[in-house]
Design a protein around this motif. Sequence first.
Motif, PDB file in Angstrom:
ATOM      1  N   PHE A  74      62.207  -3.931 -16.373  1.00 12.94           N
ATOM      2  CA  PHE A  74      62.659  -2.536 -16.279  1.00 12.94           C
ATOM      3  C   PHE A  74      63.598  -2.120 -17.537  1.00 12.94           C
ATOM      4  N   PHE A  75      63.938  -1.002 -17.704  1.00 11.10           N
ATOM      5  CA  PHE A  75      64.717  -0.572 -18.958  1.00 11.10           C
ATOM      6  C   PHE A  75      66.004   0.029 -18.557  1.00 11.10           C
ATOM      7  N   GLU A  76      67.119  -0.285 -19.077  1.00 13.02           N
ATOM      8  CA  GLU A  76      68.423   0.320 -18.964  1.00 13.02           C
ATOM      9  C   GLU A  76      68.629   1.279 -20.267  1.00 13.02           C
ATOM     10  N   LEU A  77      69.223   2.262 -19.944  1.00 16.70           N
ATOM     11  CA  LEU A  77      69.221   3.322 -20.924  1.00 16.70           C
ATOM     12  C   LEU A  77      70.845   3.759 -20.951  1.00 16.70           C
ATOM     13  N   VAL A  93      67.027  15.958 -23.372  1.00 14.73           N
ATOM     14  CA  VAL A  93      66.195  14.975 -24.370  1.00 14.73           C
ATOM     15  C   VAL A  93      65.367  13.936 -23.641  1.00 14.73           C
ATOM     16  N   THR A  94      64.156  13.972 -24.114  1.00 14.69           N
ATOM     17  CA  THR A  94      63.114  12.915 -23.446  1.00 14.69           C
ATOM     18  C   THR A  94      62.837  11.774 -24.745  1.00 14.69           C
ATOM     19  N   LEU A  95      63.169  10.849 -24.086  1.00 15.43           N
ATOM     20  CA  LEU A  95      62.962   9.541 -25.012  1.00 15.43           C
ATOM     21  C   LEU A  95      61.806   8.822 -24.616  1.00 15.43           C
ATOM     22  N   ALA A  96      61.165   7.992 -25.548  1.00 18.18           N
ATOM     23  CA  ALA A  96      59.960   7.382 -25.348  1.00 18.18           C
ATOM     24  C   ALA A  96      59.999   5.828 -26.323  1.00 18.18           C
ATOM     25  N   TRP A  97      59.308   4.879 -25.866  1.00 19.22           N
ATOM     26  CA  TRP A  97      59.205   3.560 -26.375  1.00 19.22           C
ATOM     27  C   TRP A  97      58.091   2.965 -26.104  1.00 19.22           C
ATOM     28  N   LYS A  98      57.986   1.992 -26.817  1.00 17.61           N
ATOM     29  CA  LYS A  98      56.552   0.967 -26.406  1.00 17.61           C
ATOM     30  C   LYS A  98      57.101  -0.346 -25.956  1.00 17.61           C
ATOM     31  N   TYR A  99      56.387  -0.821 -25.095  1.00 18.00           N
ATOM     32  CA  TYR A  99      56.543  -2.113 -24.394  1.00 18.00           C
ATOM     33  C   TYR A  99      55.329  -2.761 -23.780  1.00 18.00           C
ATOM     34  N   GLU A 100      55.121  -3.833 -23.774  1.00 21.42           N
ATOM     35  CA  GLU A 100      54.154  -4.166 -22.800  1.00 21.42           C
ATOM     36  C   GLU A 100      54.154  -3.850 -21.449  1.00 21.42           C
ATOM     37  N   ALA A 101      53.286  -3.682 -20.759  1.00 21.02           N
ATOM     38  CA  ALA A 101      53.343  -3.324 -19.230  1.00 21.02           C
ATOM     39  C   ALA A 101      53.645  -4.588 -18.312  1.00 21.02           C
ATOM     40  N   ARG A 102      54.458  -4.737 -17.872  1.00 19.91           N
ATOM     41  CA  ARG A 102      55.101  -5.969 -17.012  1.00 19.91           C
ATOM     42  C   ARG A 102      55.794  -5.463 -15.846  1.00 19.91           C
ATOM     43  N   ASP A 103      55.397  -6.226 -14.551  1.00 16.85           N
ATOM     44  CA  ASP A 103      55.945  -5.826 -13.244  1.00 16.85           C
ATOM     45  C   ASP A 103      57.398  -6.368 -13.332  1.00 16.85           C
ATOM     46  N   ASP A 104      57.658  -7.294 -14.030  1.00 15.11           N
ATOM     47  CA  ASP A 104      58.969  -8.065 -13.975  1.00 15.11           C
ATOM     48  C   ASP A 104      60.026  -7.261 -14.934  1.00 15.11           C
ATOM     49  N   GLU A 107      78.234  -0.403 -18.269  1.00 15.31           N
ATOM     50  CA  GLU A 107      78.259   0.488 -16.957  1.00 15.31           C
ATOM     51  C   GLU A 107      78.698   1.928 -17.186  1.00 15.31           C
ATOM     52  N   ARG A 108      79.536   1.950 -18.189  1.00 12.81           N
ATOM     53  CA  ARG A 108      80.527   3.272 -18.532  1.00 12.81           C
ATOM     54  C   ARG A 108      79.357   4.278 -19.060  1.00 12.81           C
ATOM     55  N   THR A 109      78.672   3.679 -19.827  1.00 13.72           N
ATOM     56  CA  THR A 109      77.600   4.533 -20.704  1.00 13.72           C
ATOM     57  C   THR A 109      76.209   4.494 -20.396  1.00 13.72           C
ATOM     58  N   GLN A 110      75.731   3.765 -19.203  1.00 11.79           N
ATOM     59  CA  GLN A 110      74.509   3.765 -18.676  1.00 11.79           C
ATOM     60  C   GLN A 110      74.163   4.857 -17.888  1.00 11.79           C
ATOM     61  N   ILE A 111      73.064   5.588 -18.386  1.00  7.78           N
ATOM     62  CA  ILE A 111      72.847   6.919 -17.764  1.00  7.78           C
ATOM     63  C   ILE A 111      71.449   6.768 -16.710  1.00  7.78           C
ATOM     64  N   GLY A 112      70.671   5.577 -16.656  1.00  2.00           N
ATOM     65  CA  GLY A 112      69.758   5.601 -15.876  1.00  2.00           C
ATOM     66  C   GLY A 112      68.866   4.297 -16.216  1.00  2.00           C
ATOM     67  N   ILE A 113      67.932   4.103 -15.384  1.00  2.00           N
ATOM     68  CA  ILE A 113      66.888   2.917 -15.439  1.00  2.00           C
ATOM     69  C   ILE A 113      65.804   3.544 -15.342  1.00  2.00           C
ATOM     70  N   ALA A 114      64.601   2.901 -16.126  1.00  2.00           N
ATOM     71  CA  ALA A 114      63.057   3.596 -16.084  1.00  2.00           C
ATOM     72  C   ALA A 114      62.298   2.305 -15.815  1.00  2.00           C
ATOM     73  N   GLY A 115      61.152   2.749 -15.252  1.00  2.00           N
ATOM     74  CA  GLY A 115      59.990   1.536 -15.099  1.00  2.00           C
ATOM     75  C   GLY A 115      59.163   1.809 -16.149  1.00  2.00           C
ATOM     76  N   GLU A 116      58.883   3.242 -16.513  1.00  2.00           N
ATOM     77  CA  GLU A 116      57.942   3.394 -17.404  1.00  2.00           C
ATOM     78  C   GLU A 116      58.501   3.775 -18.893  1.00  2.00           C
ATOM     79  N   ASN A 117      57.533   3.967 -19.907  1.00  2.00           N
ATOM     80  CA  ASN A 117      58.066   3.876 -21.098  1.00  2.00           C
ATOM     81  C   ASN A 117      58.518   5.330 -21.627  1.00  2.00           C
ATOM     82  N   ARG A 118      59.250   5.871 -20.861  1.00  2.00           N
ATOM     83  CA  ARG A 118      59.481   7.378 -20.958  1.00  2.00           C
ATOM     84  C   ARG A 118      60.872   7.815 -20.012  1.00  2.00           C
ATOM     85  N   PHE A 119      61.878   8.505 -20.597  1.00  2.00           N
ATOM     86  CA  PHE A 119      62.990   8.821 -19.818  1.00  2.00           C
ATOM     87  C   PHE A 119      63.443  10.246 -20.238  1.00  2.00           C
TER      88      PHE A 119
END
Length: 858
Positions: free
Chosen positions: A329-332, A316-327, A344-356
Motif C-alpha cells: 500500500f502507499f503512504e502519502l 489535488v488528484t495525484l497518480a503514479w505507477k507501481y506494479e499491482a501487488r496485494d502486499d 505521522e505529522r504530515t501523512q494525509i492518507g494511505i492508498a491501495g490503488e495508484n491514485r489519490f
Amino acid sequence: MKNQYMSYEESLNFLYKMEKQHPNLIDIIKIGTTYEGRDIVLAKISNNVASADEKPAMLFTGSIHAREWVGHELALKFIEYVADNQNIDPQLEKNLNEATIYMVPCLNPDGYEYSRKHFSFWRKNRRKNHDGTIGVDLNRNFSIGFVKQSNTSSNVYGGEEPFSEAETRAIKEFVDAHDNITIALDYHSQGNVFFPAHKFTHEAEVDGTDMNALCANMNDEFAKVTGRKYGIHRGKPPAHLISGSGREYYYSKGIIAVVVEVGTKNIPDYMKSMSGSIHENIPALKHVFSEVVNYSEAAPKRVDEFTIEQRDANSVTLAWKYEARDDIFFELYRSTKDKDACNERTQIGIAGENRFTDTDLESSTNYHYTIRAVNKNTGYKSPFAPVVKVRTGLEDDEFFKLIFANKSGTGYVGEHTQEQNRSHFGLNSLFVGINKSKGICDAVMSFDFSSIPENAIIKSARFYIYPMNRVAAKIEKFGEWNLSLLEPESFSEVTDFNEIENAKAKGVIGRAIKSSQLTQGIWNFWEFSSHECELLQEEIANKKAVFRLDGPKTLPEGEDSQMMQFDIGYGKYGGGIHYRPILDIKYTLKEEKIKLPAQTLSTISIDAVEEGLKSGFDENGHRVYSYLDFDLSQLPDPQNTMITKCALRIRNKNSFKKKSDVRFYVELVELDEVGTYDDIRNREKIEYIGYEVAESDLTGKECQYFNFDTLSKKVLDAMHQEGKTLKLVIKPTSALGIKKRITEWDLDAELAVKYIEKRRTALPTVENLKISKENKMIKLTWDKVNDEALNGYYVVRNSFHTPRHFMDGVKIYGGKDSYTYDNFASFDKEKYYAVFTYDDVPNFSEPASVKYNPLEKY
C-alpha cells in the motif's frame, strides 16, 4: 570546559568497557592507525553483533575536523543510550535485530588531541607535509571532486592526492568492504544545518527527497527536545561546493549521505549548549537508524512517475505507477512548507490503488507532496518519490500575483558601511543582524505594485525569502528577525542606513523568527494577518511596497557576530530568479452590481396558468406555484465576467395572522416551457435556492432574500455562458393539509447579481517548442503567441517527468521573450521542459513540453 569533554584516551577506555559489558551488542574494531600512532576505532552495534555485517547499516563518523568535538562526544553518548535502552525501547530493539550501527566517534584522533591540549581551533590532522607545514584537511582528501592545492598551510589543504592520509584510507577501506551501509551521517560543527550530498550537477536527484525528508524528520525530533530547527541545504548554483569530502564519496557508493553541522560554535559551553545539542540528536539518530532497512534490498522499490493528474481550487488528484501487488500500500505526505518532514505529522492518507485525491484544500496555495510504498507483511517502506509541488487553482473571484523583489530597491544597509551601502543593492546577499565590522545591518526589499489593479482587495499574502548561510549567527537563543512594512513617507533613500533604521513601520508582519529557528536552505516565510493585508493593500495606490528585515541590535559582551545571510537572487553569487525574495498575494476585486427584473411572472394552479405571482394552497388543498424567469443576456460578457454572489429578492403583498406551518421554497428548475400544471409538477429540480421561508416570517420583513449557494451559483454561471434563461419556481409546502391560503407576491421581484471582471479561459499553448545548445547552455525557443491578453511565458524544468503545471518543477524563466536559456542545466542529465502562456489572472495554458535527451545532438 575541556575537562567536560572526553579525551581520546578516555573515549577508547569507555568503548572497550562498553564492549566488555555488552559483548553481544558491541564490537570495537581497529580500522587504522594515525600518523602519530593512535588507533582509529569503529564500534559495531547490533543485536547478535557477530552477524552485524549481514544486516543493512548506518555509518556515523565524528570529528573528522579536529576542533569539531560534537561528533566525538555525541557518538559516545549515543552508544551509551543504545546500551541502556536496547531492552526497554521496542522500536530500538526491533531496529537492532534488523540493522547495524557503525560508529567512528573520532576520525581525526591526532588533530582532536592537539585541539584539546594546544590550539582549540586546529582543524586538520597532524601529518607533516613535504614542505614542513603540518596537517591535511581530511574532509578534502577523498576522491570525489578532489582538487590539489599548493598552499599547504591552508585550513582546507586537501593533501597531495586522494586518500593520502591514514584516516581517510581507513574509512575508505571499511566502506568499500561493507556494501550493507545504506545511510551515512558525518557530524560536524557549526551552523545548525544539514548538508545532503550531491553530484555537482545542481539539478534534482531522484534521492534528493530521501535526504531532505531524512533531515526534516530529524528536525521534528529536535523540536520535541529543544524546539530547535536546522537548515537543509544541498547547495545551489553557481557557488562552487566543497571538493573531496567524505559525504560525496559515500554518496558515490550509493549511500544516502548527509553532513550534520551542529550548534553555533565549534566548541560550545558544554552545560549551556553542547548538552542540548547532544540531547536533541540522540532521538534524531534513533530515527535515522529506523530508516536504514528502508534503503536496503529488503525494502519495496520506489514509486515511479508520481505526478499531478488534475487540480482545482480545493483539491489535488495525484497518480503514479507501481506494479499491482496485494502486499503493497502507499503512504502519502503533504505540506505547505519547503523541505518539511514526511512522518505521522504530515501523512494525509494511505492508498491501495495508484491514485489519490486530496480534498478540502485552500485555494491558490502551494502544496508539496511525496509518497512511499509500504510492504504490509514486513512494514518496510520504499524510498520516497521525488516531491511534486502544485499550486491549487483560484476560486471564481480570485487572482494572484507572485511579485519578485526589484533589483535596484533590494539590498542591505550597514551601520559601519555607509560609503558602501549603495553597492550592496542588486548584488549577491542580504546581511541582517549585527557584527563587529558592519555594525547593525538591515535588509531592504522593494516590490513593484503597478501590476495590481487599484480596486484590488487583498485576501491573503505571504513574504518568502531564502536563507543561504547562518554560520555567522553564532549565539544560541539570542535575538529575533522581524519583517516590517515601511511607511513610505518616513524615508526617502533606501540605501541610507539611518533613514531605513529609523523609518516608521506601518506594521510588523507575522511572527518573528527566533535564532533557534533560523534555517539555511529552507524558504522562510511570513504570513500576513487580515489586518496586515489591509496595510499592504494601502500600498497599491503608491505602486510599490518596501519592507525592512532586521535582527538583533546589540551583542553580548565577548561575542562578535549574530548575522544571518539571505539570498537576493541577483549578482554573481546570487542563486538566480527562483531565489529572489517573493511576495505572494491572493486578491479579489471590488464587486460590480446589477439587478435583473423578472421577464416572466406566472401563477400556475391546477385550473390555469395566469399572469401575476401567487403561491399557496387553493380551496381544495392543491398547490399553487409561482414561476419566474430572468434574461441573463443582460449580464456582461461571460468570457470576462465571474458571478460572485446572487440572490432572489421578492416581497409579499399580503400576510396571514393564523398559525400554520406553510413554508415557501424557491427551486432552480430545468423546464422546456410552462404550458400546464403537470409541466410544473413534473419539473426537473436542480437545486433549492437559499433556505425556505415560513409564512409567519412574511409579516415582519419588507423583502425576502433567497441566496444562491455554491452549486446554484455554478449552475447560474453555466447558464450565463450558454445563453440560457434562469427559471425559478416558488413551491409551497405544509404537513397539515392547508386550504384556501394564497400568498400574493409583488411584481418587482428581481435577481441581485454581484460580479467581477475576470478573464475566464487560458491563452493558447505555444507551438514549435525546440531545444538547442548555445554558449554552453541549453536554449529553448518557441513561436510567439499573438494575443493582447498575453502577460508572458513561464518556463519550468523537471528532472523526472513532464511538468503538468507551472509549479511542477524549477522555474527557468518568466517574461515576454519567446526564448530562454537554462543557465545551470547539465548537458549529461535527462530532463523535461514545459512552457506555459499566462494572462493577468493568471490563467495558465496547457503546457508545451519537450524532453532533453543527453544522447541526442542539438
